[in-house]
Structures are given as structure tokens and as C-alpha cells.
Scaffold this motif. Structure first.
Motif, PDB file in Angstrom:
ATOM      1  N   GLY A 247     -28.148  79.102  63.945  1.00  0.00           N
ATOM      2  CA  GLY A 247     -27.225  80.217  63.785  1.00  0.00           C
ATOM      3  C   GLY A 247     -27.570  81.012  62.536  1.00  0.00           C
ATOM      4  O   GLY A 247     -27.738  80.438  61.457  1.00  0.00           O
ATOM      5  N   GLN A 248     -27.696  82.324  62.665  1.00  0.00           N
ATOM      6  CA  GLN A 248     -27.926  83.196  61.511  1.00  0.00           C
ATOM      7  C   GLN A 248     -26.741  84.132  61.372  1.00  0.00           C
ATOM      8  O   GLN A 248     -26.403  84.875  62.296  1.00  0.00           O
ATOM      9  CB  GLN A 248     -29.204  84.017  61.687  1.00  0.00           C
ATOM     10  CG  GLN A 248     -29.470  84.983  60.527  1.00  0.00           C
ATOM     11  CD  GLN A 248     -30.787  85.715  60.672  1.00  0.00           C
ATOM     12  OE1 GLN A 248     -31.799  85.116  61.027  1.00  0.00           O
ATOM     13  NE2 GLN A 248     -30.787  87.011  60.410  1.00  0.00           N
TER      14      GLN A 248
ATOM     15  N   GLY B  48     -28.041  87.016  54.385  1.00  0.00           N
ATOM     16  CA  GLY B  48     -27.234  86.099  55.175  1.00  0.00           C
ATOM     17  C   GLY B  48     -27.662  84.663  54.967  1.00  0.00           C
ATOM     18  O   GLY B  48     -28.150  84.298  53.900  1.00  0.00           O
ATOM     19  N   ARG B  49     -27.530  83.895  56.011  1.00  0.00           N
ATOM     20  CA  ARG B  49     -27.804  82.463  55.890  1.00  0.00           C
ATOM     21  C   ARG B  49     -28.132  81.899  57.260  1.00  0.00           C
ATOM     22  O   ARG B  49     -27.563  82.311  58.276  1.00  0.00           O
ATOM     23  CB  ARG B  49     -26.584  81.749  55.297  1.00  0.00           C
ATOM     24  CG  ARG B  49     -26.840  80.301  54.916  1.00  0.00           C
ATOM     25  CD  ARG B  49     -25.621  79.707  54.209  1.00  0.00           C
ATOM     26  NE  ARG B  49     -25.916  78.364  53.755  1.00  0.00           N
ATOM     27  CZ  ARG B  49     -25.836  77.279  54.519  1.00  0.00           C
ATOM     28  NH1 ARG B  49     -25.464  77.398  55.787  1.00  0.00           N
ATOM     29  NH2 ARG B  49     -26.131  76.087  54.027  1.00  0.00           N
TER      30      ARG B  49
ATOM     31  N   SER C 180     -25.801  84.563  65.295  1.00  0.00           N
ATOM     32  CA  SER C 180     -26.726  84.310  66.395  1.00  0.00           C
ATOM     33  C   SER C 180     -26.593  82.877  66.891  1.00  0.00           C
ATOM     34  O   SER C 180     -26.090  82.004  66.188  1.00  0.00           O
ATOM     35  CB  SER C 180     -28.159  84.570  65.936  1.00  0.00           C
ATOM     36  OG  SER C 180     -28.536  83.634  64.942  1.00  0.00           O
ATOM     37  N   THR C 181     -27.066  82.620  68.101  1.00  0.00           N
ATOM     38  CA  THR C 181     -27.019  81.279  68.691  1.00  0.00           C
ATOM     39  C   THR C 181     -28.303  81.049  69.466  1.00  0.00           C
ATOM     40  O   THR C 181     -28.496  81.624  70.538  1.00  0.00           O
ATOM     41  CB  THR C 181     -25.812  81.120  69.635  1.00  0.00           C
ATOM     42  OG1 THR C 181     -25.865  82.156  70.634  1.00  0.00           O
ATOM     43  CG2 THR C 181     -24.499  81.224  68.877  1.00  0.00           C
ATOM     44  N   ASP C 182     -29.180  80.220  68.907  1.00  0.00           N
ATOM     45  CA  ASP C 182     -30.475  79.966  69.525  1.00  0.00           C
ATOM     46  C   ASP C 182     -30.716  78.461  69.600  1.00  0.00           C
ATOM     47  O   ASP C 182     -30.969  77.814  68.585  1.00  0.00           O
ATOM     48  CB  ASP C 182     -31.592  80.635  68.716  1.00  0.00           C
ATOM     49  CG  ASP C 182     -31.432  82.153  68.665  1.00  0.00           C
ATOM     50  OD1 ASP C 182     -31.472  82.778  69.737  1.00  0.00           O
ATOM     51  OD2 ASP C 182     -31.236  82.702  67.566  1.00  0.00           O
TER      52      ASP C 182
ATOM     53  N   LEU D 237     -34.656  84.057  57.501  1.00  0.00           N
ATOM     54  CA  LEU D 237     -33.815  85.145  57.983  1.00  0.00           C
ATOM     55  C   LEU D 237     -34.674  86.106  58.806  1.00  0.00           C
ATOM     56  O   LEU D 237     -35.786  86.462  58.407  1.00  0.00           O
ATOM     57  CB  LEU D 237     -33.180  85.894  56.818  1.00  0.00           C
ATOM     58  CG  LEU D 237     -32.066  85.171  56.050  1.00  0.00           C
ATOM     59  CD1 LEU D 237     -31.679  85.958  54.806  1.00  0.00           C
ATOM     60  CD2 LEU D 237     -30.843  84.950  56.925  1.00  0.00           C
ATOM     61  N   ARG D 238     -34.146  86.530  59.952  1.00  0.00           N
ATOM     62  CA  ARG D 238     -34.906  87.401  60.839  1.00  0.00           C
ATOM     63  C   ARG D 238     -34.167  88.719  61.030  1.00  0.00           C
ATOM     64  O   ARG D 238     -32.955  88.733  61.309  1.00  0.00           O
ATOM     65  CB  ARG D 238     -35.123  86.722  62.191  1.00  0.00           C
ATOM     66  CG  ARG D 238     -35.918  85.427  62.102  1.00  0.00           C
ATOM     67  CD  ARG D 238     -36.380  84.917  63.451  1.00  0.00           C
ATOM     68  NE  ARG D 238     -35.305  84.566  64.361  1.00  0.00           N
ATOM     69  CZ  ARG D 238     -35.246  83.413  65.047  1.00  0.00           C
ATOM     70  NH1 ARG D 238     -36.198  82.488  64.880  1.00  0.00           N
ATOM     71  NH2 ARG D 238     -34.268  83.186  65.875  1.00  0.00           N
ATOM     72  N   SER D 239     -34.908  89.817  60.895  1.00  0.00           N
ATOM     73  CA  SER D 239     -34.298  91.147  61.056  1.00  0.00           C
ATOM     74  C   SER D 239     -33.809  91.348  62.486  1.00  0.00           C
ATOM     75  O   SER D 239     -32.811  92.041  62.715  1.00  0.00           O
ATOM     76  CB  SER D 239     -35.297  92.230  60.673  1.00  0.00           C
ATOM     77  OG  SER D 239     -36.491  92.113  61.446  1.00  0.00           O
ATOM     78  N   SER D 240     -34.468  90.716  63.455  1.00  0.00           N
ATOM     79  CA  SER D 240     -34.036  90.860  64.849  1.00  0.00           C
ATOM     80  C   SER D 240     -32.657  90.238  65.068  1.00  0.00           C
ATOM     81  O   SER D 240     -31.820  90.793  65.790  1.00  0.00           O
ATOM     82  CB  SER D 240     -35.055  90.224  65.787  1.00  0.00           C
ATOM     83  OG  SER D 240     -35.237  88.845  65.480  1.00  0.00           O
TER      84      SER D 240
END
Length: 657
Positions: free
Chosen positions: A488-489, A564-565, A525-527, A535-538
Motif C-alpha cells: 500500500g502506498q 508519502g509512505r 494503493s493496493t497491490d 515511492l512510485r509516481s504512478s
């Protein structure tokens, strides 16, 4: 267990004694509620003498009514220098009082200070088992709201004394029938006693059939006789392994993991008098998702009141009580939460669902967009569910507060003083590679990667999130632990770029909450299975899209700095937590019923809390403590068994055979 809306009691206060017009009966004898409680129920059960010197004493009452029996029992406990260490008072009530009626009933209470505490703690009238703690946890009231026929088979407890109290058998026969009294025998501890003001033949015969020796004694308040009984059955069937305490004589416990689950378990087990050692592999407490700057807590409701809805409701209410207790120790805490519906025309359906559920306003409300906007302090375009007892809190601060409570409770425990060692220890940078059990000494050891012993204890609770699976799999028969690591981001918008602060968190498709410094935290996010820590810009772009859908009137800058985190959550296949004693050995013939599986002695797990860790951790920890020590379970058996690790093993066994 079937759940039905709770219908509050109607109380007639016009006479000298409060009465129930729906049953045509009074709430207590003319001699007074406390006089009746002391002679019939306390005296009939040999109290307070019988609880002297006990670690725990459990009372079960079949009708809470106005609560006078509980208050009289609490007062007797408080005034007894030889009292038990912990008094647990279980009580069932189909028609509980509204708070205003309860306050009126106790306006002239002989114990005004105790009555005031009961009023202040009175829960929302939802069909759950509500656990209310007093006297720093040494007196516990467990209120089961609903029908006794539904609740009695669902209780898991070893009861020392029964208060059989309800309206007269002729006017309320369901509370006195054979099915209820049979459950009294199922729950009775060896040598348990029962008492009631009723001497009806059916009541006495029902107790006799349940394994009690029954006699009559002189009555009170115009009654010639009362009934007392002692449990002395000729035969008693064994309790299934899944419902027996797995470490009732434990003096110390290892907790693997210092996130929300581990800290919650540390607090509860230290309160139970165990020495607690927490082992955390990371450099700080609250690693993984427990380290997020802010997190939500709230209940839920579903059209079908299944295990997920019932557990989340019970857990949310337990968390609300716990956070109100802890609020002075927390740096920030927001009350109230809005869960926005996606369909702007959903209000009518929401209102229909709410009316069908019968859930009260102090648990959940259905608001139109205008009312929801007023709550949020921000223009919203959709209707929303409002959870007054929900909100947001700092997970790391909550973890620190729980661990501080554990240290205070454990170091004050009599057992720890006698042992002459620290009652609470926290070890960071201490990863656990595997567990070992010495069956001869009945002790568990946590080992590091080199095979060296880190610490030993009578019991172990695995709370390591995604890291618990490998430790658990070494001790379970069958396939690997059935959880998924979900990345999660979350994103953080600094105060100078963020919209005006929200008055309370808003959730729906994603979530948004305002932090104390004015920054906005949103996401996430949930992956599944993604272990990328960067951290990913997408992902941030997806979070921004969710935020714009959630707060459609907000001005969100196009080019936000990447901030973020990243953390990982553990998920079970059915999105419920996994809580309980780990299964051991091979399944028995009745493998489809998890409670019949043998258990690893002293080894438990709390896992798969996912994004609901704040909401779920308190109740999960209470269940762990109950299953370890033998205290009454804090939820109905069918609900606890929906969380049982053995259910996964049973499913896997069926799939492979």
C-alpha cells in the motif's frame, strides 16, 4: 447466529417500582432491588465468600434489566478485602434500556458513583457482546444484547455463579425454558452455583436436568421461598479443543511484532497478569502499515448481517471505548467519519438498509450530501454514512500508548513481583527466524537466524504481519499459510498545497484525512504480492484520481511532489482477520468443523488485519487473551470461529483430499 434489531425496553416509572408493560411484571421485589440482589443472588450463590482469593470469578445473569444485580455485585466486590482479582459479569438482555431510561432508573441508586460509571459506559444498542471495563479492568461487564436462545449457545465461558433473573416464568416463559437451562449446565464450572427468586416447578426441573442439585430456601419481600442449586452432574461431555484455553497456567508470553496487533496484545495480556516480552525485527515500533502518519477506524453495515459486518461492528465499538480511555495519552484524535457512496442517488437505498438493520443513530446515520458536507466542513456531492464513533488517529502513537500501558500493568502485577523480573520488555532490531517448543518443559523459544535462543516463554503470539506466515507454517499441518502480502502506498500533500482541513476523515473510493500540521494524507494503493519499497509516481497519480473523485470540489494541484509512505498489509482469502490458536497434527474425522481440531499448546496468531488494523486490533487482542487464559470470549463463538486459523487448515485439507 441470527441477528435482529434491538428493540429497547419500555419502562413504566409511574408506580413505586419500575415495571415493564410489555411483560406485565415489575423489575424487582417491593423490598428493593439491592436487597433482592444481596439475599437472592449474592447470598444464594455464597458470595462474596466464594470468590475469595480467586484470580477470576465469572457470573452469568440471564436478564440484565435495570442493572441493579450487577451494581450490587460490583459494590460487594469493591467492599470485600478478600475479593477475587478479577470479576467478570456476563449478562444477556433482549430489551435493554435507552440511556435516558437507565439514568432515570438509577436517579436514587444506593450506589450513585457506580451507577454513574455504568451510565457513562452504556453502549449503543446493537446486537453485539459489549465489553465494559471498570476498576482499571478488574471488573468487567459483558452485555449480550439479543435473545437468550440465540446468545446462550454462543457464549464461551466457564461460569462460577448464575443469576437466573427475568420476568416471571408465566409472563416470560422463553427465558426459563429447557433450552436456556440446558446451556446453564453447559457453561457451568465444576461446583458452580445458581440462584433465582423463582420456585416454579419447570425451573427446578430444568436445573435438575442440566446437572444441578436443587433446593428451596426462605424468600424475601413477600416470597416464601427462593431456589438455589449446585452443579454436580453425573457426566459431562468434553469441550472441543478449539474452545479450551491453550495456556491457562501461563506466567509469561512472547509477542512477535510491535505493530498495532502486537501492542494491543501486549496491553491486554499484561493486564491479565502475564509477563510480556515483545520482539520486533525492525528498528522502531509500528513498522509496516502501522507506521502510517494517520489511520482510520470505523464500523460498517451490510444488507446481510454476516460475519464481516458483525465483527467490524463489535470491533469498532470496542475500539471506540478504548480510544476514549486512551485519548489523554494520544497527541491527536479525530472523532467522526464519513463514508461516501459513489451513487449521488443512493440515499433512499441507504435509508432503507438502515431501517432494516435497526442500528441506532449513535452507531451509524445515513446523511444526504448537504448534511454530510456540514459534517466534513467541505462540499461533498454524494450522500454518506456517518459513523459518530469512527475517526482517525496516529497509528504509531496508538502503538506507543498501548506498549506504555503494557509496561505499567505488567510491572505492577503481583505475579511479576513474585518472579523478581521485569514484567514487560521490548526488544527492537530482534528478528525471529523460527520457533522451538520444548515439550518436556512446556516452553517456547524464539531463535534468531544463527539458531541462538533470543527469549523463552510459556506462550507465543504471532503478530508480525506478513512475517508471521513463515513462523506459523512451521507449526501447522498442511499447505502454507493462506495470506497475501499487499503493498500500500499512501500520499501526503503538504499544508501549503492542501485544501482547507477536513473536520473529520472522509472515505469511500480511497480516503482523505487532515493531519494536525495541516497536511492531507490520502490514498491508498493496493497491490498484492508487490514488494517494491520505493515511492512510485504512478501510484501517487492513482491516489490523486481517488482524491479528486472523493473531494470533487477540492482544488488539487496538478504537479504534487512525490511524498508519502509504503507499507505492507497481510490479507486472508475472505478479508477477515485470522485470530486464534494454531492447529496441530492431522485433522480428525470432523475436520470441516475447525473447533474439533487439536491445537498447538500456547501458540497463537493475530494476522491479516489489512487496512483495518486500528479498528480490529483491540477486539482481536481480547480474543487472544481469552483463548490463552480461559477468560470468557469477547464475542459469540460462531464469530470467533469465523476467524479461527484452523478453518483455513480445514479448507486446505478438504481441497487436498
Amino acid at each position: 447466529m441470527k441477528t435482529a434489531p434491538i428493540l429497547p425496553a419500555r419502562v413504566d416509572f409511574s408506580g413505586a417500582i419500575p415495571s415493564a408493560p410489555d411483560f406485565g411484571d415489575s423489575y424487582h421485589a417491593p423490598s428493593g432491588a439491592f436487597a433482592q440482589a444481596r439475599q437472592v443472588f449474592l447470598g444464594g450463590n455464597g458470595l462474596p465468600d466464594r470468590w475469595a482469593g480467586r484470580r477470576r470469578f465469572v457470573v452469568l445473569e440471564t436478564g440484565f434489566g435495570l442493572g441493579n444485580n450487577f451494581l450490587a455485585t460490583w459494590a460487594a466486590w469493591r467492599d470485600d478485602p478478600a475479593r477475587c482479582e478479577r470479576l467478570v459479569f456476563l449478562s444477556i438482555e433482549k430489551h435493554p434500556l435507552m440511556r435516558a431510561d437507565l439514568e432515570r432508573a438509577h436517579a436514587a441508586s444506593p450506589e450513585p458513583a457506580l451507577a454513574r460509571q455504568l451510565l457513562d459506559a452504556w453502549p449503543a444498542l446493537t446486537p453485539n457482546l459489549h465489553t465494559l471495563d471498570f476498576e482499571d479492568g478488574h471488573v468487567r461487564l459483558m452485555l449480550a444484547f439479543g435473545d437468550a436462545h440465540e446468545w446462550m449457545p454462543e457464549l464461551v465461558a466457564t461460569v462460577d455463579a448464575f443469576f437466573l433473573d427475568g420476568f416471571a416464568p408465566a409472563k416470560n416463559p422463553e427465558l426459563w425454558d429447557e433450552a436456556v437451562l440446558k446451556q446453564v449446565g453447559r457453561l457451568a464450572a465444576p461446583g458452580a452455583t445458581a440462584a433465582t427468586w423463582s420456585v416454579a416447578r419447570g425451573v427446578r426441573d430444568g436445573l435438575t436436568s442440566a446437572g444441578f442439585e436443587v433446593e428451596k430456601r426462605p424468600g424475601i419481600g413477600g416470597k416464601w421461598q427462593n431456589t438455589v442449586a449446585r452443579f454436580a452432574p453425573r457426566h459431562r461431555p468434553p469441550v472441543p479443543p478449539g474452545r479450551t484455553a491453550i495456556a491457562p497456567d501461563a506466567e509469561d508470553v512472547l509477542i512477535i511484532g510491535a505493530g498495532l496487533a502486537g501492542a494491543a496484545c501486549a496491553r491486554v495480556l499484561a493486564r491479565e497478569g502475564l509477563r510480556v516480552t515483545v520482539l520486533e525485527g525492525g528498528a522502531t515500533t509500528a513498522p509496516q502499515a502501522s507506521g502510517n502518519p494517520g489511520g482510520l477506524f470505523h464500523g460498517t453495515l451490510h444488507a446481510e448481517d454476516g460475519p464481516h459486518a458483525r465483527f467490524s461492528r463489535a470491533a469498532a465499538q470496542a475500539t471506540e471505548r478504548e480510544l476514549r480511555r486512551l485519548s489523554p495519552a494520544l497527541p491527536w484524535l479525530q472523532w467522526g467519519l464519513l463514508r461516501v457512496e459513489r451513487d449521488p442517488e443512493a440515499l433512499t437505498q441507504m435509508q432503507t438498509l438502515l431501517a432494516r438493520s435497526g442500528l441506532p443513530d449513535d452507531y451509524v446515520q445515513a446523511l444526504d450530501a448537504e448534511a454530510a458536507s456540514a459534517k466534513a466542513g467541505f462540499a461533498l456531492s454524494q450522500p454518506a454514512w456517518f459513523f459518530p464513533g469512527g475517526g482517525a488517529v496516529s497509528p504509531p502513537a496508538l502503538v506507543r500508548a498501548w506498549l506504555a500501558d503494557a509496561a505499567e500493568a505488567a510491572n505492577a502485577a503481583k505475579a511479576n513481583e513474585a518472579a523478581g523480573s521485569d514484567g514487560f520488555q521490548l526488544h527492537l532490531n530482534t528478528p525471529v527466524a523460527r520457533l522451538h517448543r520444548d515439550d518436556e518443559k512446556c516452553r517456547w523459544s524464539a531463535l534468531n537466524g544463527a539458531g541462538d535462543i533470543i527469549a523463552t516463554a510459556d506462550a507465543v503470539v504471532l503478530c508480525g504481519g506478513i512475517g508471521s506466515g513463515s513462523l506459523a507454517s512451521d507449526w501447522t499441518a498442511g499447505p502454507p499459510w493462506p495470506t497475501v502480502a499487499q503493498r500500500g502506498q499512501l500520499s501526503v500533500m503538504p499544508q501549503d498545497l492542501a485544501p482547507p482541513p477536513l473536520a473529520m476523515p472522509v472515505a469511500g473510493l480511497g480516503y482523505a484525512l487532515s493531519l494536525p500540521d495541516g497536511a492531507m494524507c490520502f490514498g491508498a494503493s493496493t497491490d498484492g504480492g508487490d514488494m517494491d519499497p520505493t515511492l512510485r509516481s504512478s501510484d501517487q497519480a492513482q491516489n490523486i484520481d481517488r482524491l479528486r473523485a472523493l473531494l470533487s470540489s477540492a482544488a488539487i494541484p496538478e504537479d504534487l511532489p512525490l511524498a508519502g509512505r509504503v507499507g505492507w498489509r497481510s490479507l486472508s482469502p475472505d478479508r477477515l482477520p485470522i485470530v486464534g490458536a494454531l492447529p496441530a497434527g492431522k485433522p480428525e474425522r470432523r475436520a470441516e468443523q475447525a473447533r474439533f481440531w487439536p491445537r498447538q499448546p500456547g501458540l497463537m496468531v493475530v494476522g491479516a488485519l489489512a487496512s483495518r488494523g486500528i479498528t480490529w486490533a483491540t477486539l482481536c487482542a481480547e480474543l487472544v487473551a481469552a483463548q490463552l487464559t480461559g477468560a470468557p470470549w469477547p464475542m459469540e463463538a460462531s464469530l470467533a470461529e469465523a476467524l479461527d486459523p484452523a478453518r483455513f487448515a480445514a479448507k486446505a485439507h478438504r481441497a487436498t483430499t
